[in-house]
Design an enzyme around this catalytic site. Structure first.
Site, short mmCIF file in Angstrom:
data_model
loop_
_atom_site.label_atom_id
_atom_site.label_comp_id
_atom_site.label_asym_id
_atom_site.label_seq_id
_atom_site.Cartn_x
_atom_site.Cartn_y
_atom_site.Cartn_z
N ALA A 112 11.37 1.99 -10.37
CA ALA A 112 10.74 2.01 -11.68
C ALA A 112 9.40 2.73 -11.54
O ALA A 112 8.90 2.92 -10.42
CB ALA A 112 10.54 0.59 -12.21
N TYR A 113 8.81 3.08 -12.67
CA TYR A 113 7.58 3.86 -12.66
C TYR A 113 6.43 3.06 -13.25
O TYR A 113 6.57 2.44 -14.31
CB TYR A 113 7.79 5.18 -13.42
N LEU A 114 5.30 3.08 -12.55
CA LEU A 114 4.08 2.44 -13.02
C LEU A 114 3.24 3.44 -13.80
O LEU A 114 2.41 3.05 -14.62
CB LEU A 114 3.28 1.88 -11.84
#
Length: 152
Positions: free
Chosen positions: A29-31
């Protein structure tokens, strides 16, 4: 800091499966999906990593990657993802010769059916051979960046 130099292609056949020497499960996932500072958290089999990537300049970009505890990665994926979508994929590794390898990602879930192959290169001008399972190059197409796929 290191430089990531990679070319990305769509996969047009499943002939890579019989050539694969490794198989891995990836959840990421991307922050942050800002082009100047993409921040990814990834579970890779039983390991985990936090990766920061700079803006693409063709096939080259800055990259910093750090191992983190898998429990921290899972918590970040659950609580901190910016786009709400988690990418899940199976990665198969195929020898490309000359010390290079193809990483073929079979996407699951939201992007089921998408298969992309990447090859990391030591230099921009490193030559390599395209196997028969390789189709159109999409290195410069932002639709195929994992950070973009996470938001779709």
């Amino acid at each position: 800091m290191s430089k990531e130099i990679e070319r990305k292609y769509l996969v047009v056949s499943d002939s890579y499966k019989e050539l694969a020497s490794e198989k891995h499960h990836i959840v990421q996932a991307y922050l942050s999906t800002r082009p100047d500072a993409t921040v990814r958290v990834r579970l890779f089999d039983d390991k985990a990593f936090l990766t920061v990537k700079g803006r693409n300049k063709g096939a080259v970009r800055d990259e910093w990657e750090y191992p983190i505890p898998p429990s921290d990665a899972q918590a970040m994926i659950e609580r901190c993802s910016t786009e709400g979508h988690v990418i899940e994929k199976t990665r198969l590794i195929v020898d490309a010769g000359m010390g290079l390898k193809w990483e073929i990602d079979e996407f699951h879930g939201h992007h089921q059916g998408l298969i992309v192959a990447e090859i990391e290169l030591p230099e921009v001008d490193t030559s390599y051979t395209l196997p028969d399972f390789i189709g159109e190059e999409v290195t410069d197409d932002p639709r195929y960046y994992n950070s973009s796929l996470a938001g779709l």
